[in-house]
Scaffold this active site. Sequence first.
Site, short mmCIF file in Angstrom:
data_model
loop_
_atom_site.label_atom_id
_atom_site.label_comp_id
_atom_site.label_asym_id
_atom_site.label_seq_id
_atom_site.Cartn_x
_atom_site.Cartn_y
_atom_site.Cartn_z
N THR A 159 0.85 -1.20 0.00
CA THR A 159 0.00 0.00 0.00
C THR A 159 0.88 1.24 0.00
OG1 THR A 159 -1.80 -1.14 1.13
CG2 THR A 159 -1.79 1.27 1.28
N GLU A 163 1.13 4.29 -2.67
CA GLU A 163 0.85 5.68 -2.28
C GLU A 163 2.06 6.58 -2.49
OE1 GLU A 163 -2.15 6.15 -2.06
OE2 GLU A 163 -2.90 4.20 -1.44
N GLN A 193 -4.91 0.30 -20.55
CA GLN A 193 -5.63 -0.70 -19.75
C GLN A 193 -6.99 -0.15 -19.37
OE1 GLN A 193 -3.30 -2.40 -16.52
NE2 GLN A 193 -5.06 -2.43 -15.14
N ALA A 194 -8.01 -1.00 -19.43
CA ALA A 194 -9.38 -0.53 -19.22
C ALA A 194 -9.64 -0.15 -17.77
CB ALA A 194 -10.38 -1.60 -19.66
N1 ARG Z 1 -5.55 3.83 -2.26
C1 ARG Z 1 -5.81 2.44 -2.48
C2 ARG Z 1 -6.97 1.99 -1.59
O1 ARG Z 1 -7.01 2.34 -0.43
C3 ARG Z 1 -4.58 1.61 -2.19
C4 ARG Z 1 -4.55 0.31 -2.86
C5 ARG Z 1 -3.26 -0.40 -2.50
N2 ARG Z 1 -3.24 -1.77 -2.94
C6 ARG Z 1 -2.58 -2.73 -2.29
N3 ARG Z 1 -2.52 -3.94 -2.78
N4 ARG Z 1 -1.99 -2.53 -1.17
O2 ARG Z 1 -7.85 1.30 -2.03
ZN ZN Z 2 -4.04 4.80 -5.89
#
Ligand code: ARG
Ligand code: ZN
Length: 253
Positions: A159, A163, A193-194
Amino acid sequence: RTGIIRIPVVVHVIWHTAAENISDAQIHSQIDVLNADFRRLNADAGSVPSAFAGVAADARIEFALAVRGPGCAVTTGITRTETSVTGWTRNQTGMLSAAGGGHDPWDVTKYLNVWVCNYTDGLLGKGSFPGMPNQGVRCHYRAFGSTGTLSAPYDLGRTMVHEVGHYLNLNHIWGDDGSLCSGTDNVDDTPNQADEHYGTPTFPQVSCSNGPDGDMFMNYMDYTDDAGMFMFTAGQSARMDATLHTARTGLLA
Ligand code: ARG
Ligand code: ZN
Ligand code: CA
C-alpha cells in the site's frame, strides 16, 4: 540519473487502541519494503512475465527514517500521538494536525510525512500528488509494513509503495477512466488498460485491444493484492525522477 536518491521519512503514528500504536519493528519493515521495491530488489521481482521484464525498472530511490528533526534535533524519525479519535474515513484530515487529533507535519518540502492511523471505511491509504493540499502519505495501520499487526491480503507493505508512487506523481495504471480505454497514466511503456484489477490475476488479462500481453496488472499502480504487484517501469521511474527534480527538490537537500 546514475546516483541513488535517498528520501528522509517521518512516520507519525496516530493511535487510540494499543494495537494501533504499531511497533518500531513494524515501521522498520515498511521502510525495508520501500527500499526493496523502489530498487527492484524485491524477492518477487522475478515473477514479472517475460513480456514485461524488459521495462521493469530499478527506480533508484531509497528511503530512510529521518535522523534529524525540525530544528536539527536528533530523532528516530517516528512520532507517536495518542488520540481520542477512534477511527477515520477517507476524506477526513484530522490525523494531519494536532488540532484535529493527530500530529502536525514536519516541513513537507524536506520530509516525506507519513501518517499511520485507523481507517474504518476500508481505505488502505492515500498519497498526495505534488501541488495538492495535505502533502504526504496516509496509511491504515493494518496495511503498513510486512511484520506486526496486519490484515491479509494487504500485508506485504505494498500500500505504501503504491501511495508513495502517487506522491511522486504516478497515476493509476488504468488511467482512471472507468473502462473507456481513453484515459492515460502519462507513461509510455505501460499498456493502455481498461480498469483496475483485484486479487491475484493470471497472465494475460487483455483489454483495450492490448493483446497478446494485455494489462500490466502486476504493476504497483494497479489495485491487486499485495502479493500480486511487483514492478515499476522505466517510464514510471523517469516520471518519479522528473518529479524529484521539479516539485520535490526539497527532498534532495
Ligand atoms: N488507495 C488504495 C486503496 O485504499 C490503495 C490500494 C493499494 N493496494 C494494495 N494492494 N496494497 O484502495
Ligand atoms: Zn491509488
Ligand atoms: Ca500507459
